[in-house]
Design a protein around this motif. Structure first.
Motif, mmCIF file in Angstrom:
data_model
loop_
_atom_site.group_PDB
_atom_site.id
_atom_site.type_symbol
_atom_site.label_atom_id
_atom_site.label_comp_id
_atom_site.label_asym_id
_atom_site.label_seq_id
_atom_site.Cartn_x
_atom_site.Cartn_y
_atom_site.Cartn_z
ATOM 1 N N GLN A 131 0.859 -1.182 0.000
ATOM 2 C CA GLN A 131 0.000 0.000 0.000
ATOM 3 C C GLN A 131 0.898 1.235 0.000
ATOM 4 N N MET A 132 0.723 2.086 -1.003
ATOM 5 C CA MET A 132 1.564 3.272 -1.153
ATOM 6 C C MET A 132 0.692 4.512 -1.047
ATOM 7 N N ASN A 133 0.938 5.290 -0.028
ATOM 8 C CA ASN A 133 0.183 6.529 0.201
ATOM 9 C C ASN A 133 1.101 7.735 0.074
ATOM 10 N N SER A 134 0.498 8.898 -0.053
ATOM 11 C CA SER A 134 1.248 10.156 -0.144
ATOM 12 C C SER A 134 2.366 10.044 -1.176
ATOM 13 N N LEU A 135 2.025 9.545 -2.329
ATOM 14 C CA LEU A 135 3.032 9.298 -3.356
ATOM 15 C C LEU A 135 3.659 10.585 -3.862
ATOM 16 N N LYS A 136 4.945 10.487 -4.182
ATOM 17 C CA LYS A 136 5.723 11.618 -4.667
ATOM 18 C C LYS A 136 6.260 11.295 -6.059
ATOM 19 N N PRO A 137 6.572 12.309 -6.850
ATOM 20 C CA PRO A 137 7.154 12.046 -8.170
ATOM 21 C C PRO A 137 8.408 11.178 -8.091
ATOM 22 N N GLU A 138 9.172 11.305 -7.036
ATOM 23 C CA GLU A 138 10.393 10.487 -6.896
ATOM 24 C C GLU A 138 10.101 9.029 -6.590
ATOM 25 N N ASP A 139 8.841 8.671 -6.358
ATOM 26 C CA ASP A 139 8.468 7.260 -6.206
ATOM 27 C C ASP A 139 8.268 6.593 -7.566
ATOM 28 N N THR A 140 8.320 7.362 -8.632
ATOM 29 C CA THR A 140 8.176 6.800 -9.974
ATOM 30 C C THR A 140 9.282 5.795 -10.250
ATOM 31 N N ALA A 141 8.868 4.572 -10.596
ATOM 32 C CA ALA A 141 9.833 3.492 -10.808
ATOM 33 C C ALA A 141 9.089 2.240 -11.242
ATOM 34 N N VAL A 142 9.845 1.259 -11.666
ATOM 35 C CA VAL A 142 9.302 -0.088 -11.828
ATOM 36 C C VAL A 142 9.466 -0.794 -10.489
ATOM 37 N N TYR A 143 8.388 -1.355 -9.993
ATOM 38 C CA TYR A 143 8.392 -2.017 -8.695
ATOM 39 C C TYR A 143 8.414 -3.531 -8.902
ATOM 40 N N TYR A 144 9.345 -4.179 -8.209
ATOM 41 C CA TYR A 144 9.547 -5.612 -8.339
ATOM 42 C C TYR A 144 9.252 -6.318 -7.019
ATOM 43 N N CYS A 145 8.500 -7.375 -7.112
ATOM 44 C CA CYS A 145 8.213 -8.226 -5.969
ATOM 45 C C CYS A 145 9.314 -9.284 -5.857
ATOM 46 N N ALA A 146 9.619 -9.701 -4.622
ATOM 47 C CA ALA A 146 10.689 -10.668 -4.430
ATOM 48 C C ALA A 146 10.343 -11.644 -3.317
ATOM 49 N N ALA A 147 10.901 -12.850 -3.421
ATOM 50 C CA ALA A 147 10.680 -13.897 -2.423
ATOM 51 C C ALA A 147 12.013 -14.400 -1.884
ATOM 52 N N SER A 148 12.028 -14.653 -0.577
ATOM 53 C CA SER A 148 13.230 -15.145 0.083
ATOM 54 C C SER A 148 12.954 -16.458 0.789
#
Length: 123
Positions: A82-99
């Motif tokens: 959940q991403m709130n109060s988003l900023k222009p600097e949050d612009t990116a490709v978001y990758y999910c990962a498993a450990s």
């Protein structure tokens, strides 16, 4: 290797919210620590959030602390961001990962990655 499929990315105005989802095709999902990293154009990948297998432990990078929340539903083999109060600097490709090793505070802890979902925050 765990197969991970992200969804929920898109275009949002600054100050807005988005929720990313990541579905894992792994019967032992409840034993996996999960996380999200992001990569902006021309920048190195940044690890931003992680969650333990039980969901009781979390990690947040300073850049997102107080604005992003990671959670998981082990019954659905899904982790959320959940991403709130988003900023222009949050612009990116978001990758999910498993450990599979139980740690979840840096990229090196993770052995499986999704294909990514684009998040664009306009000013």
């Amino acid at each position: 290797q765990v197969r991970l499929v992200e969804s929920g990315g898109g275009l949002v105005q600054a100050g807005g919210s988005l929720r990313l989802s990541c579905a894992a095709s792994e019967r032992s999902f409840r034993t996996l620590a999960m996380g999200w990293s992001r990569q902006a154009p021309g920048k190195e990948r940044e690890f931003v959030v992680g969650i333990s297998a039980s969901g009781l432990g979390t990690y947040y990078a300073n850049s997102v602390k107080g604005r992003f929340t990671i959670s998981r539903d082990n019954a659905k083999n899904t982790v959320y961001l959940q991403m709130n109060s988003l900023k222009p600097e949050d612009t990116a490709v978001y990758y999910c990962a498993a450990s599979k090793i139980g740690y979840y505070t840096k990229s090196a802890d993770f052995g499986s990655w999704g294909q990514g979902t684009q998040v664009t925050v306009s000013s």
